[in-house]
Scaffold this motif. Structure first.
Motif, PDB file in Angstrom:
ATOM      1  N   UNK A   1       0.838  -1.200   0.000  1.00 12.08           N
ATOM      2  CA  UNK A   1       0.000   0.000   0.000  1.00 12.08           C
ATOM      3  C   UNK A   1       0.868   1.243   0.000  1.00 12.08           C
ATOM      4  N   UNK A   2       0.436   2.261  -0.720  1.00 12.55           N
ATOM      5  CA  UNK A   2       1.173   3.526  -0.814  1.00 12.55           C
ATOM      6  C   UNK A   2       0.186   4.613  -1.211  1.00 12.55           C
ATOM      7  N   UNK A   3       0.691   5.833  -1.357  1.00 13.83           N
ATOM      8  CA  UNK A   3      -0.170   6.937  -1.768  1.00 13.83           C
ATOM      9  C   UNK A   3      -0.747   6.700  -3.162  1.00 13.83           C
ATOM     10  N   UNK A   4       0.020   6.077  -4.057  1.00 14.13           N
ATOM     11  CA  UNK A   4      -0.467   5.820  -5.409  1.00 14.13           C
ATOM     12  C   UNK A   4      -1.542   4.741  -5.416  1.00 14.13           C
ATOM     13  N   UNK A   5      -1.401   3.728  -4.567  1.00 11.65           N
ATOM     14  CA  UNK A   5      -2.449   2.695  -4.521  1.00 11.65           C
ATOM     15  C   UNK A   5      -3.721   3.246  -3.903  1.00 11.65           C
ATOM     16  N   UNK A   6      -3.600   4.214  -2.988  1.00 16.73           N
ATOM     17  CA  UNK A   6      -4.784   4.784  -2.348  1.00 16.73           C
ATOM     18  C   UNK A   6      -5.427   5.859  -3.201  1.00 16.73           C
ATOM     19  N   UNK A   7      -4.624   6.781  -3.738  1.00 14.83           N
ATOM     20  CA  UNK A   7      -5.184   7.972  -4.386  1.00 14.83           C
ATOM     21  C   UNK A   7      -4.918   8.033  -5.892  1.00 14.83           C
ATOM     22  N   UNK A   8      -4.191   7.063  -6.432  1.00 12.47           N
ATOM     23  CA  UNK A   8      -3.832   7.133  -7.846  1.00 12.47           C
ATOM     24  C   UNK A   8      -5.039   7.210  -8.762  1.00 12.47           C
ATOM     25  N   UNK A   9      -6.036   6.350  -8.523  1.00 11.20           N
ATOM     26  CA  UNK A   9      -7.213   6.346  -9.389  1.00 11.20           C
ATOM     27  C   UNK A   9      -8.007   7.634  -9.269  1.00 11.20           C
ATOM     28  N   UNK A  10      -8.087   8.190  -8.064  1.00  9.25           N
ATOM     29  CA  UNK A  10      -8.807   9.454  -7.878  1.00  9.25           C
ATOM     30  C   UNK A  10      -8.098  10.587  -8.618  1.00  9.25           C
ATOM     31  N   UNK A  11      -6.775  10.595  -8.560  1.00  7.51           N
ATOM     32  CA  UNK A  11      -6.009  11.617  -9.282  1.00  7.51           C
ATOM     33  C   UNK A  11      -6.235  11.476 -10.783  1.00  7.51           C
ATOM     34  N   UNK A  12      -6.149  10.236 -11.287  1.00  8.36           N
ATOM     35  CA  UNK A  12      -6.384  10.015 -12.712  1.00  8.36           C
ATOM     36  C   UNK A  12      -7.781  10.414 -13.143  1.00  8.36           C
ATOM     37  N   UNK A  13      -8.778  10.095 -12.308  1.00  5.58           N
ATOM     38  CA  UNK A  13     -10.163  10.444 -12.645  1.00  5.58           C
ATOM     39  C   UNK A  13     -10.367  11.954 -12.646  1.00  5.58           C
ATOM     40  N   UNK A  14      -9.738  12.660 -11.696  1.00  6.11           N
ATOM     41  CA  UNK A  14      -9.874  14.120 -11.644  1.00  6.11           C
ATOM     42  C   UNK A  14      -9.292  14.769 -12.895  1.00  6.11           C
ATOM     43  N   UNK A  15      -8.213  14.183 -13.434  1.00 12.62           N
ATOM     44  CA  UNK A  15      -7.623  14.706 -14.674  1.00 12.62           C
ATOM     45  C   UNK A  15      -8.477  14.321 -15.868  1.00 12.62           C
ATOM     46  N   UNK A  16      -9.013  13.104 -15.828  1.00 16.47           N
ATOM     47  CA  UNK A  16      -9.761  12.583 -16.969  1.00 16.47           C
ATOM     48  C   UNK A  16     -11.095  13.284 -17.187  1.00 16.47           C
TER      49      UNK A  16
END
Length: 572
Positions: free
Chosen positions: A368-383
């Motif tokens: 677990x890391x910041x990317x596993x926790x928030x990576x998809x949310x960051x990608x969705x916010x950009x998308x």
């Protein structure tokens, strides 16, 4: 000689045993954690021991009593633990110099976490958090299990942390923070998560409204996709358990596994809707539908079995779905039929890349890391804004086509200007108002005097291009209340709705002549448009709309093509 070799062998074995004991003691030896205001955050990596209770039944009393005989090992960074049906114990010592300190397990969805330590009276102080109880009843409610450490200062306190977690390896970062840093971190996270979910809700509502009003299935599919992705993130990030379904314990246990899988199926359905694979292959379209059905079936199976294997199947199918989404977008890109596919592909990239981290975490490939926790949310916010903009451009293009087709009953198909019948209807109404309200309106008739020469020199295709350029010049010369129309093969008219004056009509005519003499990019170099223009202020005598237009057209046709005076007022 044999005795000598026997002594050497015994000594070598003794060294191995002693060395192994020293190594084991060194591996399990940890320092006392010093908690002072200068400590920004102390990780338990390298500062704690761990041991896995295979039975999952030992109590804190039993573990404390058997501490010396248990095979403790040093907790190392990035270590993962398969503890299905077991209990994972951590032990560490900490000494506080003052203030309030908290232990945080930085992952949501942990089944059960308990912290034990002896109070000053020698009795156990126990705190518990996790999916087995409502978040509102946690020691410190929030997205992650968090426990307050002892307030004793000046001497070490021994802590025991017990964790139960099934179906996915436990790999959560564990760290100690003082109260100001913990609160600041939580406020920052709540702000960013609020921004993400607010954006997702706004995009979902607008996309749904566009899909309903414009009858656009792309927007409807996009609304479902964005909404399902946001709901899946509610579960995955722990926001749902904290704010939405606090007391729904059974749902909270399965939501983390069910909702992300459903959002993956919705993402694949949206990609299919946008790319329309049936245009290229019926078999490919059926394969996409089969994968959607397989993913949803795997989610249902995992909900029933709640096993590590069934969840791994969901993650594997999600990985295949991501690859299929990328393949569909690249297929449409390669065909080159959609002018906005590059922008759509750009929108998909952030989610396709960032989704790999939580999927890899679900397959126990990475901790677990910041990317596993928030990576998809960051990608969705950009998308989200990129895809919404791309779909808006595509919808506008289709709507313009539909509007143009619908407007053929009122407009000229080539130039887009009003045709003769529409002009006469508007002119008749304008004449009626002008007579009743005693004000004037203007009418301008135009003819491209060098049209036949251009067609003879460059061909009929150039003639069509000349007409389109002329229509563009007329649109630039009118206001919103005026009307430009094509009245003949290379003849046009402009109605200046009243009240207006002769000076305005003359100015518009001069503007058209001047713009025609400027070089247009769509025409060959050195080619300009020459107009013969007649204009009049109406009403004129008892002439109706058709007679007024014919009066101006006849006068324009009578003007020589090489006339030096190209603007002729008829009644002023």
């Amino acid at each position: 000689m044999q005795r000598f070799l026997r002594v050497i062998l015994i000594g070598w074995l003794a060294c191995l045993v002693v060395g192994g004991q020293v190594f084991a003691q060194g591996a399990a030896s940890v320092p006392t954690i010093a908690l002072n205001p200068s400590a920004a955050g102390v990780s338990l990596d390298g500062n704690s021991r761990f041991w896995v209770d295979a039975t999952g039944l030992r109590s804190a009393d039993r573990v404390e009593a058997d501490f010396a005989s248990l095979p403790w090992a040093l907790r190392e960074p990035g270590r993962t633990y398969n503890i299905d049906g077991k209990a994972l114990w951590f032990q560490f010592d900490a000494q506080s110099a003052g203030g309030r300190w908290f232990l945080e397990l930085a992952s949501s969805g942990i089944d059960r976490a308990q912290l034990f330590y002896r109070g000053e009276d020698g009795k156990w102080v126990e705190q518990e958090a996790g999916d087995t109880m409502p978040v509102s009843q946690w020691p410190l409610p929030g997205r992650f299990p968090t426990f307050e450490l002892s307030g004793v200062t000046g001497k070490p306190v021994r802590y025991w942390l017990r964790v139960e977690h099934a179906r996915v390896d436990f790999a959560s970062p564990i760290a100690i923070y003082d109260q100001p840093r913990l609160l600041a971190s939580r406020e920052r996270e709540q702000f960013l998560l609020g921004a993400y979910f607010g954006l997702a809700a706004l995009i979902t509502l607008i996309a749904a409204a566009n899909g309903i009003v414009q009858r656009d299935r792309n927007f409807r599919a996009y609304a479902v996709y964005v909404g399902s992705l946001a709901i899946g993130q509610l579960a995955y990030l722990g926001v749902g358990a904290q704010h939405v379904w606090d007391h729904w314990l059974h749902w909270n246990e399965v939501a983390t596994f069910v909702l992300p899988g459903i959002s993956g199926a919705c993402a694949l359905w949206f990609a299919r809707t946008v790319t329309e694979p049936a245009r290229f292959s019926r078999a490919l379209d059926l394969a996409v539908w089969a994968l959607i059905f397989a993913l949803l079936s795997a989610v249902a199976l995992d909900t029933l079995l709640t096993s590590r294997t069934s969840f791994a199947l969901v993650m594997a199918l999600t990985l295949v779905a991501l690859a299929v989404v990328a393949g569909l977008v690249m297929l449409v890109w390669a065909q080159g039929e959609d002018p906005y596919i590059r922008l759509i592909a750009l929108g998909f990239v952030p989610v396709l890349v960032m989704a790999l981290f939580p999927v890899a975490r679900g397959l126990n490939l990475i901790p677990a890391s910041a990317l596993t926790r928030y990576g998809l949310s960051i990608g969705a916010a950009i998308e989200m804004p990129i895809l919404f903009y791309a779909l808006s451009l595509r919808a506008t293009r289709r709507r313009v086509t539909f509007d143009r087709a619908a407007g053929l009953s009122h407009n000229d198909a080539l130039t887009g200007l009003a045709h003769n019948r529409t002009l006469l209807q508007r002119l008749e109404s304008a004449l009626t108002r002008a007579r009743s309200m005693r004000h004037g309106c203007g009418l301008i008739a135009l003819r491209i005097s060098n049209f036949d020469a251009l067609v003879t020199e460059y061909g009929r295709e150039m003639g069509d291009r000349v007409l389109v350029v002329a229509a563009s010049l007329l649109r630039q010369a009118i206001t919103d209340v005026d009307l430009a129309a094509r009245t003949g093969d290379h003849e046009f008219a402009i109605l200046l709705e009243g009240p207006t004056g002769s000076a305005v009509a003359l100015s518009r005519a001069q503007q058209i002549v001047a713009s025609g003499l400027r070089q247009a990019d769509a025409l060959p170099t050195g080619t300009t448009l020459k107009f013969c223009i007649t204009l009049a202020m109406l009403p004129e005598r008892e002439l109706n709309a058709a007679a007024s237009l014919k009066w101006l057209q006849d006068a324009a046709r009578a003007m020589p093509a090489d006339s030096r005076k190209v603007i002729r007022p008829l009644n002023f």
